[in-house]
Design a protein around this motif. Structure first.
Motif, PDB file in Angstrom:
ATOM      1  N   GLU A   1     -23.305   8.140 -30.173  1.00  0.00           N
ATOM      2  CA  GLU A   1     -22.314   7.819 -31.222  1.00  0.00           C
ATOM      3  C   GLU A   1     -22.856   6.804 -32.218  1.00  0.00           C
ATOM      4  O   GLU A   1     -22.355   6.704 -33.338  1.00  0.00           O
ATOM      5  N   GLY A   2     -23.854   6.016 -31.793  1.00  0.00           N
ATOM      6  CA  GLY A   2     -24.426   5.032 -32.705  1.00  0.00           C
ATOM      7  C   GLY A   2     -24.267   3.592 -32.258  1.00  0.00           C
ATOM      8  O   GLY A   2     -24.640   2.668 -32.993  1.00  0.00           O
ATOM      9  N   PHE A   3     -23.687   3.371 -31.069  1.00  0.00           N
ATOM     10  CA  PHE A   3     -23.574   2.003 -30.562  1.00  0.00           C
ATOM     11  C   PHE A   3     -24.967   1.489 -30.204  1.00  0.00           C
ATOM     12  O   PHE A   3     -25.765   2.199 -29.600  1.00  0.00           O
ATOM     13  N   LEU A   4     -25.237   0.227 -30.575  1.00  0.00           N
ATOM     14  CA  LEU A   4     -26.562  -0.353 -30.354  1.00  0.00           C
ATOM     15  C   LEU A   4     -26.541  -1.319 -29.169  1.00  0.00           C
ATOM     16  O   LEU A   4     -25.664  -2.190 -29.086  1.00  0.00           O
ATOM     17  N   ASP A   5     -27.516  -1.173 -28.275  1.00  0.00           N
ATOM     18  CA  ASP A   5     -27.691  -2.137 -27.184  1.00  0.00           C
ATOM     19  C   ASP A   5     -28.425  -3.346 -27.765  1.00  0.00           C
ATOM     20  O   ASP A   5     -29.652  -3.419 -27.742  1.00  0.00           O
ATOM     21  N   ILE A   6     -27.673  -4.270 -28.307  1.00  0.00           N
ATOM     22  CA  ILE A   6     -28.275  -5.388 -29.026  1.00  0.00           C
ATOM     23  C   ILE A   6     -29.001  -6.339 -28.082  1.00  0.00           C
ATOM     24  O   ILE A   6     -30.003  -6.952 -28.455  1.00  0.00           O
TER      25      ILE A   6
ATOM     26  N   PHE B   1     -29.008  -5.575 -38.873  1.00  0.00           N
ATOM     27  CA  PHE B   1     -28.248  -5.931 -37.676  1.00  0.00           C
ATOM     28  C   PHE B   1     -28.429  -7.413 -37.342  1.00  0.00           C
ATOM     29  O   PHE B   1     -27.463  -8.098 -37.003  1.00  0.00           O
ATOM     30  N   LEU B   2     -29.655  -7.904 -37.430  1.00  0.00           N
ATOM     31  CA  LEU B   2     -29.913  -9.312 -37.101  1.00  0.00           C
ATOM     32  C   LEU B   2     -29.136 -10.252 -38.016  1.00  0.00           C
ATOM     33  O   LEU B   2     -28.720 -11.339 -37.599  1.00  0.00           O
ATOM     34  N   LEU B   3     -28.950  -9.839 -39.265  1.00  0.00           N
ATOM     35  CA  LEU B   3     -28.240 -10.664 -40.241  1.00  0.00           C
ATOM     36  C   LEU B   3     -26.746 -10.354 -40.282  1.00  0.00           C
ATOM     37  O   LEU B   3     -26.029 -10.828 -41.158  1.00  0.00           O
ATOM     38  N   SER B   4     -26.289  -9.538 -39.324  1.00  0.00           N
ATOM     39  CA  SER B   4     -24.861  -9.233 -39.161  1.00  0.00           C
ATOM     40  C   SER B   4     -24.262  -8.452 -40.328  1.00  0.00           C
ATOM     41  O   SER B   4     -23.093  -8.613 -40.659  1.00  0.00           O
ATOM     42  N   CYS B   5     -25.097  -7.608 -40.967  1.00  0.00           N
ATOM     43  CA  CYS B   5     -24.546  -6.671 -41.950  1.00  0.00           C
ATOM     44  C   CYS B   5     -23.682  -5.638 -41.227  1.00  0.00           C
ATOM     45  O   CYS B   5     -22.687  -5.160 -41.770  1.00  0.00           O
ATOM     46  N   TYR B   6     -24.094  -5.294 -40.008  1.00  0.00           N
ATOM     47  CA  TYR B   6     -23.382  -4.289 -39.225  1.00  0.00           C
ATOM     48  C   TYR B   6     -23.160  -4.770 -37.803  1.00  0.00           C
ATOM     49  O   TYR B   6     -24.000  -5.476 -37.234  1.00  0.00           O
TER      50      TYR B   6
ATOM     51  N   GLU C   1     -27.315 -11.368 -49.205  1.00  0.00           N
ATOM     52  CA  GLU C   1     -26.020 -12.045 -49.198  1.00  0.00           C
ATOM     53  C   GLU C   1     -25.686 -12.554 -47.799  1.00  0.00           C
ATOM     54  O   GLU C   1     -25.169 -13.667 -47.628  1.00  0.00           O
ATOM     55  N   ARG C   2     -25.996 -11.757 -46.780  1.00  0.00           N
ATOM     56  CA  ARG C   2     -25.755 -12.187 -45.401  1.00  0.00           C
ATOM     57  C   ARG C   2     -26.684 -13.347 -45.006  1.00  0.00           C
ATOM     58  O   ARG C   2     -26.275 -14.262 -44.298  1.00  0.00           O
ATOM     59  N   LEU C   3     -27.917 -13.305 -45.462  1.00  0.00           N
ATOM     60  CA  LEU C   3     -28.822 -14.421 -45.187  1.00  0.00           C
ATOM     61  C   LEU C   3     -28.294 -15.692 -45.834  1.00  0.00           C
ATOM     62  O   LEU C   3     -28.335 -16.771 -45.240  1.00  0.00           O
ATOM     63  N   MET C   4     -27.771 -15.563 -47.060  1.00  0.00           N
ATOM     64  CA  MET C   4     -27.243 -16.726 -47.762  1.00  0.00           C
ATOM     65  C   MET C   4     -25.986 -17.279 -47.096  1.00  0.00           C
ATOM     66  O   MET C   4     -25.682 -18.461 -47.219  1.00  0.00           O
ATOM     67  N   ARG C   5     -25.254 -16.443 -46.357  1.00  0.00           N
ATOM     68  CA  ARG C   5     -24.107 -16.955 -45.597  1.00  0.00           C
ATOM     69  C   ARG C   5     -24.577 -18.046 -44.633  1.00  0.00           C
ATOM     70  O   ARG C   5     -23.880 -19.007 -44.381  1.00  0.00           O
ATOM     71  N   ARG C   6     -25.782 -17.866 -44.083  1.00  0.00           N
ATOM     72  CA  ARG C   6     -26.338 -18.835 -43.141  1.00  0.00           C
ATOM     73  C   ARG C   6     -26.879 -20.068 -43.854  1.00  0.00           C
ATOM     74  O   ARG C   6     -26.805 -21.183 -43.338  1.00  0.00           O
TER      75      ARG C   6
ATOM     76  N   CYS D   1     -20.605 -11.016 -37.301  1.00  0.00           N
ATOM     77  CA  CYS D   1     -20.345  -9.849 -38.153  1.00  0.00           C
ATOM     78  C   CYS D   1     -18.867  -9.771 -38.527  1.00  0.00           C
ATOM     79  O   CYS D   1     -18.524  -9.591 -39.704  1.00  0.00           O
ATOM     80  N   SER D   2     -17.983  -9.938 -37.546  1.00  0.00           N
ATOM     81  CA  SER D   2     -16.548  -9.874 -37.840  1.00  0.00           C
ATOM     82  C   SER D   2     -16.090 -11.098 -38.634  1.00  0.00           C
ATOM     83  O   SER D   2     -15.224 -10.997 -39.504  1.00  0.00           O
ATOM     84  N   LEU D   3     -16.689 -12.260 -38.371  1.00  0.00           N
ATOM     85  CA  LEU D   3     -16.325 -13.468 -39.119  1.00  0.00           C
ATOM     86  C   LEU D   3     -16.699 -13.349 -40.587  1.00  0.00           C
ATOM     87  O   LEU D   3     -15.964 -13.792 -41.466  1.00  0.00           O
ATOM     88  N   TYR D   4     -17.853 -12.736 -40.875  1.00  0.00           N
ATOM     89  CA  TYR D   4     -18.292 -12.568 -42.260  1.00  0.00           C
ATOM     90  C   TYR D   4     -17.329 -11.689 -43.051  1.00  0.00           C
ATOM     91  O   TYR D   4     -17.245 -11.791 -44.277  1.00  0.00           O
TER      92      TYR D   4
END
Length: 432
Positions: free
Chosen positions: A47-52, A75-80, A239-244, A325-328
């Motif tokens: 389905e596309g779930f990732l074992d992070i 994924f590392l930067l929480s885009c997804y 943009e996600r990197l800049m969130r950090r 990811c959800s917080l962003y």
């Protein structure tokens, strides 16, 4: 099999051989340790779930193969969210691309060089918003005769909004920085790639009302342009990197945000190596401003291009927090995570990076939130150079020279390992 390739990672990014000032990369792709294409694809369910969890472990051991670096970084930067499906991520991607296109059109209406394939390095207006019809600007852009029309239109618009003036004043500074960013790479021999970098930074400056554009952001954005083919995808990764990191660039008028990180660095050094801290204080370096560049641009200048990418992904894997990811996605959330910010079920410790797990277990938090691993990386570098700094540094100029001499001579994996050791030591000593 990609994971078995044993070639210098720099070759993937095509650094011009005649550039003798480019430091040699310390990182080589190691068979069996790097996150390869095969292992990356195997980490997803049907389905596309990732074992992070497993993915983070692999990255922490050997980094990411360059051919999949961009999609893993998302994924590392929480885009997804790793718990999203292939279909859900595609819907998010398309929605973000439309949002980017809308912002770009908005900026283009204000300044038609946006999206034209050109960029500017000379100011177009005065501080009071009066147009400056500089021949250099007309020469730099692809607007042709329309360039003169734009300036006439600008003159006829009347008083400009304060936000528009501030943004237009920023554009040439972005252009100057773009012209200096990663110019040893073949990728940036093409003007359209420089223009793409300029466009993304210009759009970011427009949408980030609080911080806008600051020097150093081009160094942070440049790899995204290279790794993600679609300009909108590269923008959202940046943009996600800049969130950090945006807090480091925030200027309150009294201080810049990065000073808080330097204060933490001073506290860490005082606990880990009190003699070195005392010596630096005697030299007038107790504010640790000599380390500002390392934190602001995340060691881009201290490592070779490829090693800096390897370092980044190691840091992000170690710091990974699945709740971000959800917080962003929450309205008005700016990325400064604080204690008590998580909602719903407690996050699984197995889905967190090693550094984040240590913080969870030991409560390694400051009043402003968790300390970024980059602060401990700088502390690790200072600790490594402690003997040299103690015996040879007789003034701040000497401190800067000693630290500048490490450029291109740092090992990314060793630096992360040193940072993790200092982090553990700091947590133990701080508790006493």
């Amino acid at each position: 099999m990609w994971g078995a390739v044993a070639e210098p990672a720099d070759s993937y990014y095509l650094i011009r051989p005649e550039c003798t000032d480019v430091p040699n990369t310390k990182f080589k792709i190691k068979p069996g340790k790097t996150l390869s294409v095969r292992k990356w694809q195997a980490a997803f369910t049907q389905e596309g779930f990732l074992d992070i969890g497993k993915t983070l472990s692999r990255i922490q051991r050997g980094g990411i193969h360059p051919s999949i670096r961009g999609e893993v970084w998302e994924f590392l930067l929480s885009c997804y969210d790793p718990k999203s499906t292939f279909e859900e991520r595609e819907q998010i991607r398309q929605r973000r691309r439309l949002q980017y296109a809308s912002w770009k059109e908005e900026c283009k209406q204000m300044f038609p060089v946006i999206g034209s394939g050109g960029f500017i390095t000379a100011p177009v207006i005065t501080d009071k918003g009066q147009p400056i019809c500089d021949p250099l600007v007309l020469q730099e852009t692809n607007l042709g005769a329309n360039g003169s029309d734009f300036f006439k239109d600008l003159e006829n618009r009347g008083p400009l909004d304060k936000k528009v003036i501030q943004w237009l004043l920023t554009l040439h500074q972005i252009g100057l920085d773009v012209n200096r960013t990663d110019r040893t790479l073949v990728f940036y021999e093409k003007k359209e790639n420089l223009s793409k970098l300029w466009d993304i930074l210009a759009l970011y400056a427009w949408i980030d009302n609080d911080v806008g554009y600051c020097q150093g952001m081009s160094d942070l954005c440049s790899p995204m342009i290279m790794l993600l083919e679609d300009e909108a995808d590269a923008f959202w990764c940046f943009e996600r990197l800049m969130r950090r990191l945006r807090g480091n660039f925030r200027d309150t008028g009294r201080s810049v945000g990065v000073e808080a990180q330097l204060t933490h660095l001073a506290s860490i050094t005082q606990i880990i190596d009190p003699k070195l801290h005392h010596h630096l204080e005697k030299l007038g370096g107790g504010d640790y401003l000599f380390a500002i560049r390392m934190i602001m641009v995340q060691f881009r200048r201290e490592f070779s291009f490829c090693d800096s990418l390897y370092l980044w992904e190691m840091m992000w894997a170690l710091e990974y927090d699945p709740e971000m990811c959800s917080l962003y996605e929450e309205p008005n959330f700016e990325g400064e995570k604080t204690e008590g910010s998580s909602k719903g079920k407690p996050k699984s410790i197995n889905q967190c990076g090693k550094y984040e797990r240590e913080n969870m277990k030991n409560g390694g938090k400051s009043a402003e939130g968790p300390l970024p691993i980059s602060v401990f990386l700088v502390a690790s570098v200072l600790k490594d150079k402690s003997s040299k700094l103690m015996t040879e540094a007789r003034g701040l100029d000497d401190v800067v020279k000693i630290l500048n001499d490490i450029t291109g001579n740092l090992d990314a994996k060793k630096a992360c390992s040193g940072a993790m050791k200092l982090h553990k030591k700091y947590l133990k000593k701080a508790k006493k």
